[in-house]
Design a protein around this motif. Structure first.
Motif, PDB file in Angstrom:
ATOM      1  N   ASP A   1      -9.874   6.385   2.053  1.00 22.03           N
ATOM      2  CA  ASP A   1      -9.625   7.807   2.312  1.00 22.03           C
ATOM      3  C   ASP A   1     -10.392   8.358   3.504  1.00 22.03           C
ATOM      4  O   ASP A   1     -11.448   7.840   3.886  1.00 22.03           O
ATOM      5  CB  ASP A   1     -10.015   8.619   1.071  1.00 22.03           C
TER       6      ASP A   1
ATOM      7  N   LEU B   1      -0.500   8.093  -9.318  1.00 24.03           N
ATOM      8  CA  LEU B   1      -0.492   8.435  -7.896  1.00 24.03           C
ATOM      9  C   LEU B   1       0.913   8.895  -7.518  1.00 24.03           C
ATOM     10  O   LEU B   1       1.705   8.169  -6.922  1.00 24.03           O
ATOM     11  CB  LEU B   1      -0.927   7.228  -7.058  1.00 24.03           C
TER      12      LEU B   1
ATOM     13  N   ASP C   1      -4.987   9.428   2.017  1.00 28.40           N
ATOM     14  CA  ASP C   1      -5.335   8.300   1.153  1.00 28.40           C
ATOM     15  C   ASP C   1      -4.353   7.149   1.327  1.00 28.40           C
ATOM     16  O   ASP C   1      -3.145   7.355   1.447  1.00 28.40           O
ATOM     17  CB  ASP C   1      -5.313   8.753  -0.316  1.00 28.40           C
TER      18      ASP C   1
ATOM     19  N   SER D   1      -3.731   3.708  -0.926  1.00 26.44           N
ATOM     20  CA  SER D   1      -4.124   3.037  -2.162  1.00 26.44           C
ATOM     21  C   SER D   1      -3.261   1.810  -2.407  1.00 26.44           C
ATOM     22  O   SER D   1      -2.119   1.735  -1.938  1.00 26.44           O
ATOM     23  CB  SER D   1      -4.001   3.983  -3.364  1.00 26.44           C
TER      24      SER D   1
ATOM     25  N   TRP E   1      -6.101  14.216  -8.475  1.00 21.61           N
ATOM     26  CA  TRP E   1      -7.060  13.148  -8.230  1.00 21.61           C
ATOM     27  C   TRP E   1      -8.404  13.687  -7.729  1.00 21.61           C
ATOM     28  O   TRP E   1      -9.097  13.047  -6.950  1.00 21.61           O
ATOM     29  CB  TRP E   1      -6.472  12.108  -7.275  1.00 21.61           C
TER      30      TRP E   1
ATOM     31  N   ASN F   1      -8.898   2.982 -13.856  1.00 23.20           N
ATOM     32  CA  ASN F   1      -8.575   2.989 -12.428  1.00 23.20           C
ATOM     33  C   ASN F   1      -9.113   1.777 -11.670  1.00 23.20           C
ATOM     34  O   ASN F   1      -8.939   1.691 -10.447  1.00 23.20           O
ATOM     35  CB  ASN F   1      -9.124   4.260 -11.771  1.00 23.20           C
TER      36      ASN F   1
ATOM     37  N   MET G   1      -7.314  -0.399  -8.858  1.00 27.22           N
ATOM     38  CA  MET G   1      -6.892   0.186  -7.590  1.00 27.22           C
ATOM     39  C   MET G   1      -7.971   0.076  -6.522  1.00 27.22           C
ATOM     40  O   MET G   1      -9.165   0.096  -6.814  1.00 27.22           O
ATOM     41  CB  MET G   1      -6.559   1.667  -7.792  1.00 27.22           C
TER      42      MET G   1
ATOM     43  N   HIS H   1     -14.604   2.555  -9.034  1.00 31.06           N
ATOM     44  CA  HIS H   1     -14.089   3.737  -9.713  1.00 31.06           C
ATOM     45  C   HIS H   1     -14.925   4.021 -10.955  1.00 31.06           C
ATOM     46  O   HIS H   1     -15.557   3.126 -11.525  1.00 31.06           O
ATOM     47  CB  HIS H   1     -12.620   3.531 -10.113  1.00 31.06           C
TER      48      HIS H   1
ATOM     49  N   CYS I   1      -8.813   2.281  -3.084  1.00 29.82           N
ATOM     50  CA  CYS I   1      -8.449   3.549  -2.456  1.00 29.82           C
ATOM     51  C   CYS I   1      -9.272   3.762  -1.192  1.00 29.82           C
ATOM     52  O   CYS I   1     -10.504   3.651  -1.218  1.00 29.82           O
ATOM     53  CB  CYS I   1      -8.676   4.701  -3.424  1.00 29.82           C
TER      54      CYS I   1
ATOM     55  N   HIS J   1       0.830  -1.200   0.000  1.00 25.93           N
ATOM     56  CA  HIS J   1       0.000   0.000   0.000  1.00 25.93           C
ATOM     57  C   HIS J   1       0.866   1.251   0.000  1.00 25.93           C
ATOM     58  O   HIS J   1       1.946   1.276   0.587  1.00 25.93           O
ATOM     59  CB  HIS J   1      -0.910   0.021   1.230  1.00 25.93           C
TER      60      HIS J   1
ATOM     61  N   ASN K   1     -13.334   8.430  -7.364  1.00 29.56           N
ATOM     62  CA  ASN K   1     -12.119   7.799  -6.845  1.00 29.56           C
ATOM     63  C   ASN K   1     -12.014   8.135  -5.373  1.00 29.56           C
ATOM     64  O   ASN K   1     -12.728   9.014  -4.869  1.00 29.56           O
ATOM     65  CB  ASN K   1     -10.883   8.277  -7.616  1.00 29.56           C
ATOM     66  N   GLY K   2     -11.145   7.420  -4.654  1.00 20.50           N
ATOM     67  CA  GLY K   2     -11.094   7.607  -3.210  1.00 20.50           C
ATOM     68  C   GLY K   2     -10.824   9.025  -2.799  1.00 20.50           C
ATOM     69  O   GLY K   2     -11.541   9.599  -1.964  1.00 20.50           O
TER      70      GLY K   2
END
Length: 316
Positions: A159, A114, A174, A176, A120, A152, A155, A147, A157, A85, A128-129
Motif C-alpha cells: 500500500d 476485498l 492497495d 493485494s 479495511w 487475513n 494475504m 496481519h 497487501c 494481484h 492490514n495493508g
C-alpha cells in the motif's frame, strides 16, 4: 481454527502482552493498537458486509479523485493483474471504492472481503495493508502473518497513501494477493504502487489547478514537488512534497505568498516588484512595448519612462 491460525493468535497475544514490543517495532505497535485501542480479537472473523450506502456517498464526494485515478488504476493493473494481484483504492477511512482483478481471481478476493464497500480500516480489520497505511500515512507492506487477524494471514497487501491538492490524506492505493510471493517481488510491486500513488496526486493537483502555472521546485526526481502560481506570481497551491520541501503549511488552503519568497530569492523592494511586473508583461507581449502597455493599462510613453528608470530594454 487451523493449527497455523492458532499459532498466529498465540504469537499476536504474546506480542501485545509485552509492553516493550511496540517501542521496538512498527508492526508490534500496530498490533497493540488493534488489541488495546480497537479491542479486536485476533481469532475473530469480522463481518464481511458491504456498506453500500457509505460507498455511494464517498463515490459522489470523491468523484473528481476517482475520475483522475481511474486511468492510473488501469495502468497498474495491466502490469501486475496477470500475476493474480488485485488493485484497490479506498477512501481515507479504509472503505474500498474501486477494485480491479481478473475474473479468475474474483472469488478469492470476495472471500477475503476485498470488494467495493468493504471496510479495511485498522478499526475493523486490525493490522492490514490498507488500514495501517492510512493510520501511519506511509507506504508499507503487510505480508501474510504480519496481519493481526488470523483470517487475513493468507494475504499479502502492498500500500501507499494518496494525498490531495491541499496535502490532506484522501485515499490509499492497495495491491493485494492471496498467493505467496517473495520479499523481493513484493518490494518491486511496492515501488510500483508508490509511483502510481504519486502520479495520482500529481494528476489531481494539475486538474484542480488547471488554470494556474505549475512550477516544479527543488531537486525532485519524482516530479511531485509542485507549486501552483497565479498570474500575479503568488503561490496559491502546493503538493505535499512541495509543502515539506518549502516549509509551507503541511495541509489545508495556503495563504497566497510570492513565488520569490517561497524559492528564497532575495527581495528587491518595490522597485524590484515593479521591474518584475513590467518584465512579465513584456514577455507575455513577446517584447512588444505597445502591447505590454495596453495590458498594463498605462500609456506607451509612461511604460518607456519606467523601463528606462528600471534598466529594462524592449522594442516594438
Amino acid at each position: 481454527m487451523t493449527g497455523r491460525d492458532h499459532d498466529h493468535v498465540t504469537r499476536v497475544m504474546r506480542t501485545v502482552s509485552c509492553d516493550a514490543s511496540a517501542a521496538r517495532s512498527r508492526l508490534a505497535a500496530s498490533w497493540q493498537r488493534s488489541f488495546a485501542h480497537h479491542r479486536l480479537d485476533p481469532a475473530a472473523a469480522p463481518p464481511q458486509d458491504r456498506d453500500t450506502t457509505r460507498l455511494a456517498e464517498q463515490e459522489e464526494m470523491l468523484g473528481r479523485l476517482l475520475h483522475v485515478a481511474s486511468p492510473r488504476l488501469d495502468e497498474l493493473f495491466s502490469t501486475i493483474g496477470q500475476s493474480g494481484h488485485g488493485v484497490f483504492m479506498t477512501d481515507a477511512r479504509g472503505l474500498i471504492l474501486r477494485a480491479r482483478q481478473r475474473a479468475a481471481d474474483e472469488a478469492d478476493f470476495i472471500r477475503s472481503g476485498l470488494v467495493a464497500g468493504g471496510d479495511w480500516s485498522e478499526e475493523a480489520q486490525g493490522t492490514n495493508g490498507i488500514g495501517t497505511c492510512l493510520a501511519e500515512k506511509r507506504p508499507l507492506i503487510i505480508h501474510r502473518d504480519q496481519h493481526y487477524l488470523a483470517r487475513n494471514i493468507a494475504m499479502s497487501c502492498i500500500d501507499a497513501p494518496v494525498f490531495d491538492h491541499e496535502g490532506t490524506l484522501i485515499a490509499a492505493l492497495d495491491v493485494s494477493s492471496p498467493r505467496a510471493e517473495s520479499d523481493g517481488f513484493n518490494q518491486l510491486i511496492g515501488a510500483m504502487v508508490s509511483g502510481i500513488a504519486s502520479k495520482i496526486e500529481i494528476d489531481l493537483f494539475r486538474d484542480i489547478h488547471s488554470d494556474r502555472q505549475i512550477v516544479l521546485v527543488g531537486d525532485d526526481r519524482a516530479g511531485t514537488a509542485l507549486l501552483a502560481v497565479d498570474r500575479d506570481g503568488l503561490v496559491v497551491g502546493a503538493t505535499r512534497s512541495a509543502r515539506i520541501g518549502c516549509g509551507l503549511a503541511r495541509q489545508g488552503a495556503l495563504r497566497p505568498v510570492p513565488l520569490r519568497d517561497v524559492l528564497g530569492e532575495t527581495s528587491e523592494g518595490l522597485s524590484g516588484a515593479e521591474k518584475a511586473a513590467l518584465t512579465r508583461a513584456l514577455a507575455r507581449a513577446n517584447g512588444n512595448v505597445s502591447a505590454a502597455a495596453r495590458a498594463l493599462g498605462i500609456g506607451r510613453a509612461t511604460l518607456y519612462r519606467r523601463m528606462k528608470r528600471l534598466g529594462i530594454s524592449g522594442a516594438d
